[in-house]
Design a protein around this motif. Structure first.
Motif, PDB file in Angstrom:
ATOM      1  N   MET A 168       0.831  -1.178   0.000  1.00  0.00           N
ATOM      2  CA  MET A 168       0.000   0.000   0.000  1.00  0.00           C
ATOM      3  C   MET A 168       0.883   1.251   0.000  1.00  0.00           C
ATOM      4  SD  MET A 168      -3.042   1.078   2.458  1.00  0.00           S
ATOM      5  CE  MET A 168      -2.927   2.716   3.073  1.00  0.00           C
ATOM      6  N   ASN A 169       0.380   2.282  -0.604  1.00  0.00           N
ATOM      7  CA  ASN A 169       1.094   3.544  -0.646  1.00  0.00           C
ATOM      8  C   ASN A 169       1.263   4.068   0.777  1.00  0.00           C
ATOM      9  OD1 ASN A 169       1.603   6.376  -0.819  1.00  0.00           O
ATOM     10  ND2 ASN A 169       1.021   6.259  -2.971  1.00  0.00           N
ATOM     11  N   PRO A 170       2.501   4.331   1.225  1.00  0.00           N
ATOM     12  CA  PRO A 170       2.719   4.706   2.630  1.00  0.00           C
ATOM     13  C   PRO A 170       2.147   6.065   3.024  1.00  0.00           C
ATOM     14  CG  PRO A 170       4.764   4.835   1.391  1.00  0.00           C
ATOM     15  CD  PRO A 170       3.745   4.235   0.473  1.00  0.00           C
ATOM     16  N   THR A 171       1.895   6.943   2.073  1.00  0.00           N
ATOM     17  CA  THR A 171       1.366   8.260   2.433  1.00  0.00           C
ATOM     18  C   THR A 171      -0.154   8.329   2.373  1.00  0.00           C
ATOM     19  OG1 THR A 171       1.604   9.023   0.151  1.00  0.00           O
ATOM     20  CG2 THR A 171       3.446   9.434   1.657  1.00  0.00           C
ATOM     21  N   LEU A 172      -0.788   7.323   1.805  1.00  0.00           N
ATOM     22  CA  LEU A 172      -2.241   7.378   1.648  1.00  0.00           C
ATOM     23  C   LEU A 172      -2.972   7.223   2.975  1.00  0.00           C
ATOM     24  CD1 LEU A 172      -4.643   7.613  -0.241  1.00  0.00           C
ATOM     25  CD2 LEU A 172      -4.564   5.134  -0.529  1.00  0.00           C
ATOM     26  N   ALA A 173      -2.586   6.263   3.800  1.00  0.00           N
ATOM     27  CA  ALA A 173      -3.284   6.032   5.068  1.00  0.00           C
ATOM     28  C   ALA A 173      -3.241   7.258   5.983  1.00  0.00           C
ATOM     29  CB  ALA A 173      -2.723   4.801   5.771  1.00  0.00           C
ATOM     30  N   PRO A 174      -2.081   7.903   6.209  1.00  0.00           N
ATOM     31  CA  PRO A 174      -2.085   9.106   7.046  1.00  0.00           C
ATOM     32  C   PRO A 174      -2.934  10.239   6.452  1.00  0.00           C
ATOM     33  CG  PRO A 174       0.150   8.309   6.765  1.00  0.00           C
ATOM     34  CD  PRO A 174      -0.717   7.501   5.860  1.00  0.00           C
ATOM     35  N   LEU A 175      -2.943  10.354   5.126  1.00  0.00           N
ATOM     36  CA  LEU A 175      -3.745  11.383   4.481  1.00  0.00           C
ATOM     37  C   LEU A 175      -5.233  11.141   4.720  1.00  0.00           C
ATOM     38  CD1 LEU A 175      -3.766  13.851   2.538  1.00  0.00           C
ATOM     39  CD2 LEU A 175      -3.978  12.198   0.683  1.00  0.00           C
ATOM     40  N   LEU A 176      -5.668   9.901   4.569  1.00  0.00           N
ATOM     41  CA  LEU A 176      -7.067   9.567   4.807  1.00  0.00           C
ATOM     42  C   LEU A 176      -7.442   9.751   6.273  1.00  0.00           C
ATOM     43  CD1 LEU A 176      -7.387   6.391   2.572  1.00  0.00           C
ATOM     44  CD2 LEU A 176      -8.256   8.671   2.087  1.00  0.00           C
ATOM     45  N   ASP A 177      -6.541   9.379   7.180  1.00  0.00           N
ATOM     46  CA  ASP A 177      -6.796   9.571   8.614  1.00  0.00           C
ATOM     47  C   ASP A 177      -6.928  11.054   8.951  1.00  0.00           C
ATOM     48  OD1 ASP A 177      -6.720   6.857   8.967  1.00  0.00           O
ATOM     49  OD2 ASP A 177      -4.630   6.829   9.657  1.00  0.00           O
ATOM     50  N   ALA A 178      -6.077  11.882   8.353  1.00  0.00           N
ATOM     51  CA  ALA A 178      -6.148  13.326   8.613  1.00  0.00           C
ATOM     52  C   ALA A 178      -7.459  13.903   8.086  1.00  0.00           C
ATOM     53  CB  ALA A 178      -4.965  14.034   7.961  1.00  0.00           C
ATOM     54  N   HIS A 179      -7.910  13.394   6.944  1.00  0.00           N
ATOM     55  CA  HIS A 179      -9.179  13.867   6.390  1.00  0.00           C
ATOM     56  C   HIS A 179     -10.343  13.455   7.278  1.00  0.00           C
ATOM     57  CE1 HIS A 179     -12.009  15.221   3.383  1.00  0.00           C
ATOM     58  NE2 HIS A 179     -12.657  14.093   3.561  1.00  0.00           N
ATOM     59  N   ARG A 180     -10.303  12.238   7.751  1.00  0.00           N
ATOM     60  CA  ARG A 180     -11.377  11.740   8.625  1.00  0.00           C
ATOM     61  C   ARG A 180     -11.425  12.487   9.954  1.00  0.00           C
ATOM     62  NH1 ARG A 180     -12.960   5.784   7.764  1.00  0.00           N
ATOM     63  NH2 ARG A 180     -13.930   6.074   5.743  1.00  0.00           N
TER      64      ARG A 180
END
Length: 121
Positions: free
Chosen positions: A1-13
């Motif tokens: 998985m793309n390592p920057t995608l999960a933190p980005l989605l968490d920040a959006h949530r």
């Protein structure tokens, strides 16, 4: 998985529970990314890479069902890409020469405000 995608989605949530739909290009088409998005119950529109299509078809009936893809939603991604293109016309943003992240963010915000006002005229 793309390592920057999960933190980005968490920040959006963290900003609210509103529904989220991810529009991404083929770089995010990895099965682990799709699995993570399903686990988080995030709807997504990501095109399949040609090697993934070939591999699935080579397996025949054992290849499973292809992921859904909504062309109408994917067309909206073009608007975002054009916005980034306009923003990159600002030399300081395109070259990323700023020493500090806050200075870069300030430039991005200033550019976005100016572009927004030009489009609204």
């Amino acid at each position: 998985m793309n390592p920057t995608l999960a933190p980005l989605l968490d920040a959006h949530r963290a900003h609210g529970p509103e529904a989220l739909r991810l529009l991404a290009d083929r770089a995010y088409s990895h099965p682990s990314t799709r699995k993570h998005l399903r686990e988080q119950r995030i709807s997504h529109t990501i095109p399949k890479r040609s090697d993934q299509i070939r591999r699935r078809k080579a397996k025949g009936p054992d290849g499973g069902r292809p992921p859904t893809f909504d062309k109408d939603h994917y067309r909206e991604r073009n608007t975002v890409e054009r916005g980034f293109g306009r923003l990159k016309q600002w030399r300081g943003i395109a070259t990323r020469y700023d020493k500090y992240a806050t200075t870069f963010l300030g430039g991005v915000l200033l550019g976005a405000i100016v572009i927004h006002h030009r489009v609204r005229k």
